[in-house]
Design an enzyme around this catalytic site. Structure first.
Site, mmCIF file in Angstrom:
data_model
loop_
_atom_site.group_PDB
_atom_site.id
_atom_site.type_symbol
_atom_site.label_atom_id
_atom_site.label_comp_id
_atom_site.label_asym_id
_atom_site.label_seq_id
_atom_site.Cartn_x
_atom_site.Cartn_y
_atom_site.Cartn_z
ATOM 1 N N GLN A 48 -16.249 51.511 31.374
ATOM 2 C CA GLN A 48 -17.202 51.275 30.284
ATOM 3 C C GLN A 48 -16.921 49.914 29.665
ATOM 4 O OE1 GLN A 48 -19.496 53.885 29.256
ATOM 5 N NE2 GLN A 48 -20.438 52.166 28.228
ATOM 6 N N PHE A 49 -17.409 48.841 30.305
ATOM 7 C CA PHE A 49 -17.133 47.498 29.793
ATOM 8 C C PHE A 49 -17.727 47.281 28.407
ATOM 9 C CE2 PHE A 49 -21.347 46.627 31.376
ATOM 10 C CZ PHE A 49 -21.818 45.585 30.591
ATOM 11 N N THR A 50 -18.732 48.056 28.041
ATOM 12 C CA THR A 50 -19.386 47.865 26.744
ATOM 13 C C THR A 50 -18.484 48.208 25.565
ATOM 14 O OG1 THR A 50 -20.400 50.059 26.784
ATOM 15 C CG2 THR A 50 -21.679 48.249 27.725
#
Length: 143
Positions: free
Chosen positions: A76-78
């Site tokens: 989950q890079f966000t």
């Protein structure tokens, strides 16, 4: 590294119409990697997820590791979005894929080494993540 960890009754990840990862009662861990993260942080994060005491029992709270509950790990890079100004998030704090993917894999491998059953999403894919949160119990872990 960061992880948003939820105690779930069930959780799954679907990619292109196919379920690629699924668990029953356990933990859903959304894992984000920052530019300066390294393998040592990945190992610490895995240990913290494994030992996080969020499951109530008759003799106190126990961890997924204690109870043999599975973990669903989804990259989950966000989690490293900067939303402090404007209407458009900045992704400058997130590690590039060539740095992040091996570190998310290291978290998964360390969880498995510690005895957890681990399901995963697909790194970089557009995923549909479903979960039935239990409690609800959702925590932010940072290392």
């Amino acid at each position: 590294m960061r992880a948003v960890v939820s105690r779930v009754a069930s959780a799954s990840v679907t990619v292109d119409g196919a379920v690629v990862g699924e668990i029953g009662a356990g933990l859903l861990a959304l894992v984000g990697v920052a530019r300066d993260d390294d393998a040592d942080r990945a190992l610490v994060l895995a240990r913290r997820i494994h030992e996080l005491r969020v499951f109530p029992t008759g003799d106190g709270a126990r961890s997924a590791g204690d109870l043999g509950h599975p973990v669903l790990v989804v990259s989950q890079f966000t989690l490293y979005a900067d939303t402090r100004k404007g209407r458009r998030p900045s992704w400058d704090g997130a590690a590039p894929a060539e740095v992040a993917e091996p570190l998310v894999t290291a978290v998964v491998e360390e969880l498995r080494r510690r005895g957890s059953t681990v399901a995963t999403g697909v790194f970089g894919a557009r995923m549909l993540v479903s979960s039935v949160n239990e409690g609800p119990m959702t925590l932010l872990l940072e290392v």
